[in-house]
Write a protein that holds these residues in place. Structure first.
Motif, PDB file in Angstrom:
ATOM      1  N   ASP A 216       0.789  -1.238   0.000  1.00  0.00           N
ATOM      2  CA  ASP A 216       0.000   0.000   0.000  1.00  0.00           C
ATOM      3  C   ASP A 216       0.818   1.284   0.000  1.00  0.00           C
ATOM      4  OD1 ASP A 216      -2.247  -1.625   0.030  1.00  0.00           O
ATOM      5  OD2 ASP A 216      -2.431  -1.537   2.217  1.00  0.00           O
TER       6      ASP A 216
ATOM      7  N   TYR B 282       2.372   2.841   3.196  1.00  0.00           N
ATOM      8  CA  TYR B 282       2.157   3.591   4.440  1.00  0.00           C
ATOM      9  C   TYR B 282       3.411   4.372   4.839  1.00  0.00           C
ATOM     10  CZ  TYR B 282      -1.896   0.552   4.818  1.00  0.00           C
ATOM     11  OH  TYR B 282      -3.079  -0.115   4.556  1.00  0.00           O
TER      12      TYR B 282
ATOM     13  N   SER C 176      -0.056   1.435  -4.259  1.00  0.00           N
ATOM     14  CA  SER C 176      -1.351   1.758  -4.845  1.00  0.00           C
ATOM     15  C   SER C 176      -1.369   3.276  -5.036  1.00  0.00           C
ATOM     16  CB  SER C 176      -2.460   1.323  -3.885  1.00  0.00           C
ATOM     17  OG  SER C 176      -3.604   0.944  -4.561  1.00  0.00           O
TER      18      SER C 176
ATOM     19  N   LYS D 170      -3.367   5.599  -6.112  1.00  0.00           N
ATOM     20  CA  LYS D 170      -4.469   6.441  -5.636  1.00  0.00           C
ATOM     21  C   LYS D 170      -4.316   6.744  -4.152  1.00  0.00           C
ATOM     22  CE  LYS D 170      -9.528   6.771  -5.513  1.00  0.00           C
ATOM     23  NZ  LYS D 170     -10.810   6.087  -5.846  1.00  0.00           N
ATOM     24  N   PHE D 171      -3.833   5.763  -3.397  1.00  0.00           N
ATOM     25  CA  PHE D 171      -3.598   5.984  -1.964  1.00  0.00           C
ATOM     26  C   PHE D 171      -2.558   7.071  -1.740  1.00  0.00           C
ATOM     27  CE2 PHE D 171      -4.775   1.380  -0.490  1.00  0.00           C
ATOM     28  CZ  PHE D 171      -6.089   1.602  -0.878  1.00  0.00           C
TER      29      PHE D 171
ATOM     30  N   GLY E 154      -4.741   9.689  -0.348  1.00  0.00           N
ATOM     31  CA  GLY E 154      -4.813   9.172   1.010  1.00  0.00           C
ATOM     32  C   GLY E 154      -5.671   7.922   1.073  1.00  0.00           C
ATOM     33  N   TYR E 155      -5.630   7.275   2.228  1.00  0.00           N
ATOM     34  CA  TYR E 155      -6.399   6.049   2.428  1.00  0.00           C
ATOM     35  C   TYR E 155      -6.914   6.039   3.859  1.00  0.00           C
ATOM     36  CZ  TYR E 155      -7.390   1.079   3.100  1.00  0.00           C
ATOM     37  OH  TYR E 155      -8.002  -0.124   3.408  1.00  0.00           O
ATOM     38  N   GLN E 156      -8.252   6.135   3.985  1.00  0.00           N
ATOM     39  CA  GLN E 156      -8.902   6.213   5.280  1.00  0.00           C
ATOM     40  C   GLN E 156      -8.192   7.282   6.123  1.00  0.00           C
ATOM     41  OE1 GLN E 156      -9.287   2.229   6.950  1.00  0.00           O
ATOM     42  NE2 GLN E 156     -10.356   1.473   5.139  1.00  0.00           N
TER      43      GLN E 156
ATOM     44  N   TYR F  53      -5.128   6.833   7.460  1.00  0.00           N
ATOM     45  CA  TYR F  53      -3.711   6.492   7.557  1.00  0.00           C
ATOM     46  C   TYR F  53      -2.856   7.536   6.842  1.00  0.00           C
ATOM     47  CZ  TYR F  53      -5.674   1.946   8.814  1.00  0.00           C
ATOM     48  OH  TYR F  53      -6.378   0.944   9.410  1.00  0.00           O
TER      49      TYR F  53
ATOM     50  N   MET G 221       0.028   8.235   4.481  1.00  0.00           N
ATOM     51  CA  MET G 221       0.688   7.497   3.414  1.00  0.00           C
ATOM     52  C   MET G 221       1.982   8.209   3.008  1.00  0.00           C
ATOM     53  SD  MET G 221      -1.643   5.206   3.289  1.00  0.00           S
ATOM     54  CE  MET G 221      -1.078   4.159   1.929  1.00  0.00           C
TER      55      MET G 221
ATOM     56  N   HIS H 114      -6.968   0.115  -6.206  1.00  0.00           N
ATOM     57  CA  HIS H 114      -7.022  -0.935  -5.180  1.00  0.00           C
ATOM     58  C   HIS H 114      -8.412  -1.569  -5.095  1.00  0.00           C
ATOM     59  CE1 HIS H 114      -6.404  -2.978  -1.259  1.00  0.00           C
ATOM     60  NE2 HIS H 114      -5.119  -2.906  -1.572  1.00  0.00           N
TER      61      HIS H 114
END
Length: 254
Positions: free
Chosen positions: A87, A89, A112, A114-115, A119-121, A123, A125, A148
Motif C-alpha cells: 500500500d 504507508y 497503490s 491512488k492511496f 490518502g487512504y482512510q 492512515y 501514506m 485498489h
C-alpha cells in the motif's frame, strides 16, 4: 495394514500440501512474506510492532536467509526469501530503512497510486517524494494497482486501464518499479475463462509476476508466474509462529 496406509497417506499429504519436499531442493524454495503497517505498538492484524518485526528480521539474518528483489529471483540461492509490504504507508518509510540496513535485508513495497495521491482512510501514506528517496539498495517498488479494487468485482477493461494508470503515474513521477503485481486483497477470479483473460492482460502489459496470498511456500522457477503465493504475517504472530510460517505457510490450527 490399513493403519499403515492411512499413516502413509497422511504423511504424503502433509509433505505435498506444505511443499516440504522443497527442503531437499533449497535453491527452489521461495517464501514470500506479506506485511502492511509497522508501528511501535500493534492493535490489529495488519500492523506488526517494531519489537516483533526486529525479532523476525534478526532471525532471518541469523538463519542466513538471502532477501531478494523480484528482479533478482532468477539468481538461485539456498535460502532465498522476499519481504513485501503493501500500500505505501508512511510508517514503512519511517521505520523500515534502519531495520533493513541493520540486518542487511531488502523489501519490496507494492504501491497503490491512488492511496499516495488521495490518502487512504485515516492512515498517513508516503508521498511520491518519500518513495523516490527510499534507498534502492534496500527497497524495490512494485505494482498494487491504482484504485485498489478487488479484481473479482471489476471488469476486464477496468483491470487493464487501472494497471496502466498505476504504471503511468509511477513513470511520470520518476519512480522505477518492478513489473510485479500484488493483487488487491490477494484476489482474482477463479473462473477459468476470466482468469485466463486476466493473465493474458498481465502478459500484454509486460508484468512478469503476480502475487495472491495462498499462504504457501513457492517452488521457483515456476510455471505459474501469476499465481505466486505470499505468507501473511499477522500483527500478533509470536516468533515461534513466525518460524512455523517460514516452514509451512499458515497452519489453520494456529
Amino acid at each position: 495394514m490399513i493403519l499403515y496406509l492411512v499413516l502413509f497417506s497422511t504423511i504424503l499429504f502433509v509433505i505435498l500440501y506444505f511443499r516440504l519436499y522443497l527442503f531437499a531442493f533449497p535453491e527452489n524454495r521461495l517464501p514470500i512474506l506479506m506485511y502492511h503497517k509497522v508501528e511501535k505498538t500493534s492493535n490489529d492484524d495488519l500492523t506488526v510492532d517494531l519489537e516483533n518485526l526486529e525479532k523476525q528480521f534478526k532471525y532471518l539474518r541469523k538463519k542466513k536467509y538471502t532477501s531478494k528483489f523480484f528482479t533478482e529471483i532468477d539468481l538461485p540461492a539456498k535460502k532465498s526469501i522476499i519481504l513485501t509490504f503493501d500500500d505505501g504507508y508512511k510508517n514503512n518509510f519511517n521505520f523500515l530503512p534502519s531495520l533493513l540496513e541493520k540486518y542487511d535485508l531488502k523489501a519490496t513495497i507494492f504501491i497503490s497510486t491512488k492511496f499516495i495521491q488521495e490518502g487512504y482512510q485515516n492512515y498517513e501514506m508516503m508521498t511520491f517524494e518519500d518513495i523516490r528517496n527510499l534507498d534502492k539498495k534496500y527497497f524495490e517498488i512494485a505494482l498494487h494497482t491504482h484504485a485498489h479494487e478487488n479484481f473479482r468485482n471489476v471488469s476486464d477493461d477496468f483491470v487493464e486501464k487501472d494497471l496502466k494508470k498505476n504504471m503511468q503515474i509511477l513513470t511520470d513521477q520518476g519512480i522505477k518499479y518492478s513489473t510485479t503485481l500484488a493483487y488487491p486483497y490477494g484476489k482474482y477470479s477463479k473462473e477459468n475463462k476470466k482468469k485466463l483473460k486476466l493473465f493474458s492482460t498481465l502478459k500484454n502489459l509486460g508484468i512478469d509476476f503476480a502475487l495472491r496470498i495462498g499462504n504457501k511456500v513457492n517452488y521457483f522457477p515456476t510455471n505459474k508466474p501469476y499465481e505466486l503465493c505470499r505468507i501473511d504475517i499477522k500483527g500478533k504472530d509470536s516468533l515461534i509462529k513466525f518460524k512455523l510460517k517460514l516452514i509451512f505457510g499458515r497452519l489453520k490450527l494456529f
